[in-house]
Design a protein around this motif. Structure first.
Motif, PDB file in Angstrom:
ATOM      1  N   LEU A 168     -10.095  19.436  29.484  1.00 10.55           N
ATOM      2  CA  LEU A 168     -10.152  18.517  28.352  1.00 10.55           C
ATOM      3  C   LEU A 168     -10.330  19.319  27.074  1.00 10.55           C
ATOM      4  CD1 LEU A 168     -10.360  15.597  27.277  1.00 10.55           C
ATOM      5  CD2 LEU A 168     -12.829  15.746  27.643  1.00 10.55           C
ATOM      6  N   ASP A 169      -9.413  19.150  26.134  1.00 14.05           N
ATOM      7  CA  ASP A 169      -9.502  19.792  24.830  1.00 14.05           C
ATOM      8  C   ASP A 169      -9.971  18.760  23.812  1.00 14.05           C
ATOM      9  OD1 ASP A 169      -8.552  22.297  25.699  1.00 14.05           O
ATOM     10  OD2 ASP A 169      -6.488  21.563  25.594  1.00 14.05           O
ATOM     11  N   VAL A 170     -11.016  19.104  23.070  1.00 13.17           N
ATOM     12  CA  VAL A 170     -11.585  18.195  22.076  1.00 13.17           C
ATOM     13  C   VAL A 170     -11.706  18.928  20.752  1.00 13.17           C
ATOM     14  CG1 VAL A 170     -13.559  16.737  21.484  1.00 13.17           C
ATOM     15  CG2 VAL A 170     -12.881  16.993  23.882  1.00 13.17           C
ATOM     16  N   ALA A 171     -11.198  18.325  19.682  1.00  6.19           N
ATOM     17  CA  ALA A 171     -11.285  18.935  18.354  1.00  6.19           C
ATOM     18  C   ALA A 171     -12.665  18.709  17.759  1.00  6.19           C
ATOM     19  CB  ALA A 171     -10.220  18.332  17.431  1.00  6.19           C
ATOM     20  N   ALA A 172     -13.071  19.600  16.871  1.00  3.64           N
ATOM     21  CA  ALA A 172     -14.352  19.445  16.189  1.00  3.64           C
ATOM     22  C   ALA A 172     -14.375  18.133  15.427  1.00  3.64           C
ATOM     23  CB  ALA A 172     -14.565  20.612  15.226  1.00  3.64           C
ATOM     24  N   GLY A 173     -15.433  17.353  15.616  1.00  6.88           N
ATOM     25  CA  GLY A 173     -15.570  16.084  14.935  1.00  6.88           C
ATOM     26  C   GLY A 173     -14.894  14.919  15.619  1.00  6.88           C
ATOM     27  N   GLU A 174     -14.189  15.171  16.705  1.00  2.00           N
ATOM     28  CA  GLU A 174     -13.476  14.096  17.403  1.00  2.00           C
ATOM     29  C   GLU A 174     -14.447  13.290  18.254  1.00  2.00           C
ATOM     30  OE1 GLU A 174      -9.389  13.567  20.050  1.00  2.00           O
ATOM     31  OE2 GLU A 174     -10.443  15.491  20.030  1.00  2.00           O
ATOM     32  N   ARG A 175     -14.158  12.009  18.409  1.00  2.00           N
ATOM     33  CA  ARG A 175     -14.918  11.129  19.299  1.00  2.00           C
ATOM     34  C   ARG A 175     -14.019  10.749  20.467  1.00  2.00           C
ATOM     35  NH1 ARG A 175     -16.234   8.245  14.224  1.00  2.00           N
ATOM     36  NH2 ARG A 175     -18.252   8.979  13.479  1.00  2.00           N
ATOM     37  N   VAL A 176     -14.448  11.101  21.675  1.00  2.00           N
ATOM     38  CA  VAL A 176     -13.635  10.885  22.864  1.00  2.00           C
ATOM     39  C   VAL A 176     -14.410  10.037  23.864  1.00  2.00           C
ATOM     40  CG1 VAL A 176     -12.418  11.970  24.784  1.00  2.00           C
ATOM     41  CG2 VAL A 176     -12.440  13.075  22.533  1.00  2.00           C
ATOM     42  N   ALA A 177     -13.800   8.933  24.302  1.00  2.00           N
ATOM     43  CA  ALA A 177     -14.397   8.079  25.329  1.00  2.00           C
ATOM     44  C   ALA A 177     -13.851   8.477  26.690  1.00  2.00           C
ATOM     45  CB  ALA A 177     -14.082   6.620  25.042  1.00  2.00           C
TER      46      ALA A 177
END
Length: 206
Positions: free
Chosen positions: A11-20
């Motif tokens: 899972l790649d998540v960007a800084a500041g992103e909100r992921v459910a």
């Protein structure tokens, strides 16, 4: 990453992103959050070194699914004391309306009061520099007023958010939803992503 309950899930998540993180397989979502927090082994190993464990504790604020055992003798003040910034956590407890509960045992409080104490602890962690919030089903068992307060809190915190939830309101708060499927017992789990693209840290803070 490979961790107990989540086979080769990347899972790649960007800084500041909100992921459910949601779907039929919530156990995988919980395992992924615990792996990021250093609570579950990754690749067959734990958090490796005391320095890495300390780094994870500073970088990640953890909001567990069931924060207090039913027969716990801990006091409300103990929750705030575990924050990386206890003074900020105590101040946040006042804003959240639970400061007067600090000398009471946790087992005598409502789920909403306990969660608000943990929200205050998380605010202290963010004040101390945590840039990631890992929340595992934080709305479970809460009354509607407490759920509304939780949504407002998560919307305002300037963090990267990984949120395991089946709650549609909390899911709608996020930039995108990631789910997992398993077609048969023992089958490899495949991440499924929906929703809009990454959100920058700057826009998350505005």
């Amino acid at each position: 990453m490979t961790c107990a309950g989540a086979h080769e899930l990347t899972l790649d998540v960007a800084a500041g992103e909100r992921v459910a993180l949601s779907g039929r397989d919530q156990a995988t979502a919980t395992a992924l959050l615990r792996a990021v927090a250093g609570l579950n082994p990754v690749g067959g190993r734990g958090s490796r070194t005391p320095a890495e464990r300390a780094w994870r504790a500073r970088a990640c604020a953890w909001l567990p699914r069931r924060p207090v055992p039913a027969r716990s003798q801990a006091r409300a003040a103990d929750v705030l004391a575990r924050s990386a910034h206890p003074a900020a956590a105590a101040f946040a407890a006042g804003l959240l309306g639970v400061a007067e509960l600090t000398n009471r045992p946790l087992h005598g409080l409502t789920p909403g009061e306990i969660q608000r104490l943990h929200w205050a602890r998380v605010i202290g962690c963010v004040t101390a520099g945590a840039g990631v919030l890992l929340a595992d089903e934080p709305a479970e068992g809460l009354e509607p007023d407490d759920c509304e307060a939780l949504v407002l809190l998560l919307a305002e915190l300037p963090v990267t958010l990984l949120l395991a939830t089946a709650d549609p309101v909390l899911t709608a708060l996020c930039d995108r939803r990631v789910g997992t499927t398993s077609d048969r017992p023992g089958a490899p789990r495949t991440p499924l992503a929906t929703g809009v693209g990454p959100k920058s840290l700057a826009s998350a803070q505005n």
